[in-house]
Design a protein around this motif. Structure first.
Motif, mmCIF file in Angstrom:
data_model
loop_
_atom_site.group_PDB
_atom_site.id
_atom_site.type_symbol
_atom_site.label_atom_id
_atom_site.label_comp_id
_atom_site.label_asym_id
_atom_site.label_seq_id
_atom_site.Cartn_x
_atom_site.Cartn_y
_atom_site.Cartn_z
ATOM 1 N N GLU A 354 -1.369 6.953 2.376
ATOM 2 C CA GLU A 354 -2.612 7.621 2.766
ATOM 3 C C GLU A 354 -3.330 8.251 1.570
ATOM 4 N N SER A 355 -2.553 8.811 0.642
ATOM 5 C CA SER A 355 -3.178 9.518 -0.492
ATOM 6 C C SER A 355 -3.786 8.548 -1.493
ATOM 7 N N ARG A 356 -3.267 7.296 -1.511
ATOM 8 C CA ARG A 356 -3.685 6.262 -2.481
ATOM 9 C C ARG A 356 -3.436 6.716 -3.920
ATOM 10 N N ILE A 357 -2.501 7.627 -4.101
ATOM 11 C CA ILE A 357 -2.147 8.034 -5.467
ATOM 12 C C ILE A 357 -1.261 6.937 -6.052
ATOM 13 N N PRO A 358 -1.666 6.352 -7.186
ATOM 14 C CA PRO A 358 -0.828 5.283 -7.734
ATOM 15 C C PRO A 358 0.476 5.819 -8.341
ATOM 16 N N LEU A 359 0.370 6.904 -9.080
ATOM 17 C CA LEU A 359 1.514 7.349 -9.884
ATOM 18 C C LEU A 359 2.092 8.643 -9.326
ATOM 19 N N LEU A 360 3.285 8.547 -8.792
ATOM 20 C CA LEU A 360 3.971 9.743 -8.292
ATOM 21 C C LEU A 360 5.331 9.800 -8.978
ATOM 22 N N THR A 361 5.622 10.919 -9.602
ATOM 23 C CA THR A 361 6.955 11.061 -10.204
ATOM 24 C C THR A 361 7.873 11.609 -9.119
ATOM 25 N N ILE A 362 8.698 10.743 -8.577
ATOM 26 C CA ILE A 362 9.557 11.133 -7.453
ATOM 27 C C ILE A 362 10.945 11.448 -8.014
ATOM 28 N N GLU A 418 2.367 -5.267 -4.756
ATOM 29 C CA GLU A 418 1.154 -5.407 -3.929
ATOM 30 C C GLU A 418 0.595 -4.038 -3.558
ATOM 31 N N LYS A 419 1.513 -3.152 -3.125
ATOM 32 C CA LYS A 419 1.078 -1.827 -2.665
ATOM 33 C C LYS A 419 0.508 -1.010 -3.828
ATOM 34 N N LEU A 420 1.204 -1.068 -4.964
ATOM 35 C CA LEU A 420 0.754 -0.286 -6.119
ATOM 36 C C LEU A 420 -0.630 -0.757 -6.589
ATOM 37 N N PHE A 421 -0.814 -2.081 -6.692
ATOM 38 C CA PHE A 421 -2.118 -2.573 -7.154
ATOM 39 C C PHE A 421 -3.215 -2.261 -6.135
ATOM 40 N N ALA A 422 -2.868 -2.219 -4.863
ATOM 41 C CA ALA A 422 -3.880 -1.854 -3.855
ATOM 42 C C ALA A 422 -4.323 -0.408 -4.097
ATOM 43 N N ARG A 423 -3.380 0.450 -4.459
ATOM 44 C CA ARG A 423 -3.758 1.851 -4.732
ATOM 45 C C ARG A 423 -4.613 1.936 -6.000
ATOM 46 N N TYR A 424 -4.264 1.132 -7.005
ATOM 47 C CA TYR A 424 -5.103 1.127 -8.222
ATOM 48 C C TYR A 424 -6.496 0.563 -7.919
ATOM 49 N N GLN A 425 -6.532 -0.437 -7.060
ATOM 50 C CA GLN A 425 -7.832 -1.002 -6.675
ATOM 51 C C GLN A 425 -8.720 0.091 -6.095
ATOM 52 N N GLY A 489 -10.550 -0.556 -16.745
ATOM 53 C CA GLY A 489 -9.733 -0.306 -15.552
ATOM 54 C C GLY A 489 -8.572 -1.280 -15.478
ATOM 55 N N LEU A 490 -8.820 -2.517 -15.876
ATOM 56 C CA LEU A 490 -7.775 -3.541 -15.844
ATOM 57 C C LEU A 490 -6.646 -3.186 -16.815
ATOM 58 N N ILE A 491 -7.004 -2.879 -18.054
ATOM 59 C CA ILE A 491 -5.967 -2.607 -19.062
ATOM 60 C C ILE A 491 -5.179 -1.352 -18.680
ATOM 61 N N GLY A 492 -5.910 -0.261 -18.396
ATOM 62 C CA GLY A 492 -5.233 1.012 -18.109
ATOM 63 C C GLY A 492 -4.309 0.907 -16.904
ATOM 64 N N SER A 493 -4.794 0.310 -15.824
ATOM 65 C CA SER A 493 -3.992 0.227 -14.605
ATOM 66 C C SER A 493 -2.807 -0.718 -14.791
ATOM 67 N N ALA A 494 -3.051 -1.879 -15.422
ATOM 68 C CA ALA A 494 -1.976 -2.872 -15.539
ATOM 69 C C ALA A 494 -0.833 -2.346 -16.405
ATOM 70 N N MET A 495 -1.188 -1.622 -17.457
ATOM 71 C CA MET A 495 -0.142 -1.096 -18.350
ATOM 72 C C MET A 495 0.767 -0.110 -17.628
ATOM 73 N N ILE A 496 0.145 0.846 -16.950
ATOM 74 C CA ILE A 496 0.947 1.872 -16.270
ATOM 75 C C ILE A 496 1.679 1.249 -15.081
ATOM 76 N N ALA A 497 0.986 0.352 -14.365
ATOM 77 C CA ALA A 497 1.639 -0.302 -13.212
ATOM 78 C C ALA A 497 2.901 -1.027 -13.660
ATOM 79 N N HIS A 498 2.834 -1.677 -14.819
ATOM 80 C CA HIS A 498 4.006 -2.419 -15.287
ATOM 81 C C HIS A 498 5.202 -1.474 -15.471
ATOM 82 N N HIS A 499 4.920 -0.334 -16.073
ATOM 83 C CA HIS A 499 6.026 0.636 -16.249
ATOM 84 C C HIS A 499 6.582 1.066 -14.889
#
Ligand code: SF4
Length: 529
Positions: A354-362, A418-425, A489-499
């Protein structure tokens, strides 16, 4: 200012220890960059380096980039080390290596300040912040740099005002090899969240630098080549709201003067959403990310941990308000709380969606020394500090395996590609779209900048788009970004998403700690080259 009145010259080697592989250091993203090797330049050691007498030669080595060499140790007359609890093993290892050269070794920083007994081998313990203990250390080394007969503990009673702090010696750091630049405006936080050691270590009444100091530091960071993103490491950027309002117009003016090539980021409490005047200025100063310790979406849990201030605005509304000012929210989440129930993981995953937050340190709850949580659990007999088979030193109310199992499940589902990239989208389209529309500055159009972008794109397309096993989800995201002409947006999101994807896979497979502060003192898995 610097320490003054010292005639003798001493050569000081400052060594920053390697990090244990952790969610928050983004090391899986480094191979996609143009040569990043480490997370952020360490403020503390670079500050001490700048404070030493002007005639003392200083070398700074970050072992996340490369290890200190025999030649470094042979050059030095004394070694300074600093770090956090998670670097404890590596700090003790630096001490052992320095002692092989019969050098005095001093340790300062947050870990030794909270737990001096973690460091029995060091010659000097510097407990507390920059101040009279620092002057005492410098005087002793000036008099005699050889190892003292027994450990000397120097405690700061009289702290140096932050308005007197020198600019950290950024020039000693290889700034281009860091993912982010770092800067500090304030220290301390007025709140008292049960698990947090900041008020105990640095006080509840935030101490401050002046806006002029911050502008001078930003200029210096820029001169030293750190232009991408600069992170305010303040524990709570709005700990003193008036101070934040005093600083922000200076940041806006600085951005206008320098062409808005630097993005800013900070940590702040979620109640920042109640301050539109601050958010508006942050947007104008080009803040792009705010780390909020949301911790949990459960109101009872927030109440129990004394983090009621997170509920001053409904959590979702707070996140959307911050997003509407162009800032992505990064969220800290804690599992293993006394209020957790068997259904907590499901509630958390619903919150992520619901929050669409891509990065959460759990993370799993960890009791840190000098916190109310530590004191409470000690009284209840629930501190398990000697069991290094666990990822937390807390005896949870739910069974340990169930809590760790829930954590692994959350990591696996939250970072499913899929879910992570949807949040970045969503962020690209609804958050980043709210940022200032800036003309392309000459610096951005420079060949050096274009070359960096091309290297990162090549790495991302090859290592993720061709070789990666989640390439289908990646291309779905990437093609939409390319169609919109949104390379940034592509570079920034893809780099962090990969990690996030790679770390979460290792975590759900049991290869990573469930806590950033885990007492499992394992070998650092990030190789120093
Ligand atoms: S608001 Fe943040 S920094 Fe302040 S006490 Fe709570 S967790 Fe710590």
């Amino acid at each position: 200012m610097r320490a003054e009145g010292i005639e003798t010259v001493r050569r000081i080697l400052c060594v920053f220890p390697r990090y244990t592989s952790s969610f928050g250091t983004f090391e899986y993203a480094y191979p996609l960059t143009d040569g990043v090797k480490a997370f952020m330049p360490p403020q503390g050691l670079l500050l001490i380096a700048a404070y030493l007498p002007a005639n003392w030669p200083v070398r700074f080595i970050d072992e996340n980039i490369h290890p200190a060499t025999t030649e470094d140790f042979e050059w030095a007359e004394a070694v300074f080390v600093s770090g956090m609890h998670i670097q404890r093993q590596q700090m003790n290892d630096i001490c052992r290596r320095a002692h092989a050269f019969d050098l005095s070794v001093a340790i300062g920083g947050p870990s030794v300040s909270a737990c001096p007994d973690y460091y029995p081998s060091f010659d000097y313990l510097h407990v507390g912040e920059l101040g009279d203990a620092t002057n005492d250390l410098i005087t002793r080394l000036a008099r005699d740099p050889s190892r003292p007969g027994q450990q000397v503990v120097l405690k700061t009673a009289d702290r140096l005002a932050m308005t007197e702090f020198p600019i950290p010696a950024y020039e000693l750091a290889e700034t281009r090899k860091y993912l982010l630049g770092s800067i500090q405006y304030s220290s301390g936080c007025p709140y008292q969240c049960e698990f947090c050691d900041i008020p105990g270590l640095y006080g509840r009444n935030p101490r401050l630098k002046t806006p002029q100091q911050i502008v001078a530091e930003l200029d210096k960071l820029r001169e030293c080549g750190m232009t991408d993103t600069v992170y305010f490491v303040d524990d709570n950027f709005i700990g003193n709201r008036k101070a934040a309002l005093d600083l922000l117009p200076h940041l806006v003016a600085w951005q206008k003067r320098t062409g808005y090539i630097t993005r800013l980021a900070c940590e702040a409490t979620l109640n920042i959403a109640k301050r539109p005047e601050i958010l508006q200025l942050m947007r104008e100063a080009f803040f792009v990310t705010v780390f909020c310790g949301i911790e949990t979406p459960d109101p009872d849990a927030l109440k129990a941990m004394h983090k009621d201030h997170n509920m001053m605005v409904p959590i979702m509304e707070g996140i959307r308000t911050i997003n509407s000012h162009g800032m992505e929210v990064v969220s800290g989440i804690i599992m293993g709380l006394d209020t957790d129930k068997p259904e907590t993981a499901d509630a958390l995953l619903a919150f992520v969606d619901e929050s669409r937050i891509p990065l959460l340190t759990i993370n799993l709850l960890q009791a840190l020394p000098k916190t109310p949580l530590w004191d409470r659990l000690e009284k209840e007999g629930r501190l398990l500090n000697d069991d290094d088979s666990r990822d937390s030193n807390v005896a949870f109310l739910l069974p340990y395996d169930e809590v760790v199992g829930s954590w692994r499940r959350c990591m696996e589902f939250a970072y499913e590609p899929e879910k992570l990239f949807a949040r970045y989208q969503y962020q690209c389209e609804y958050t980043y779209a709210n940022r200032l529309k800036l003309p392309v500055s000459p610096e951005m159009k420079s060949w050096a900048n274009i070359r960096r972008g091309l290297i990162m794109l090549r790495n991302i397309f090859w290592k993720v788009g061709v070789l990666g096993d989640y390439r289908k989800a990646f291309w779905k995201f990437a093609l939409r970004r390319l169609r919109q002409g949104d390379i940034e947006g592509l570079i920034g999101s893809a780099m962090i998403a990969h990690h996030l994807i790679m770390f979460a896979r290792a975590a759900s497979g049991g290869q990573q700690n469930a806590s950033n502060y885990s007492i499992r003192l394992r070998e650092a898995s990030v190789p120093a080259e």
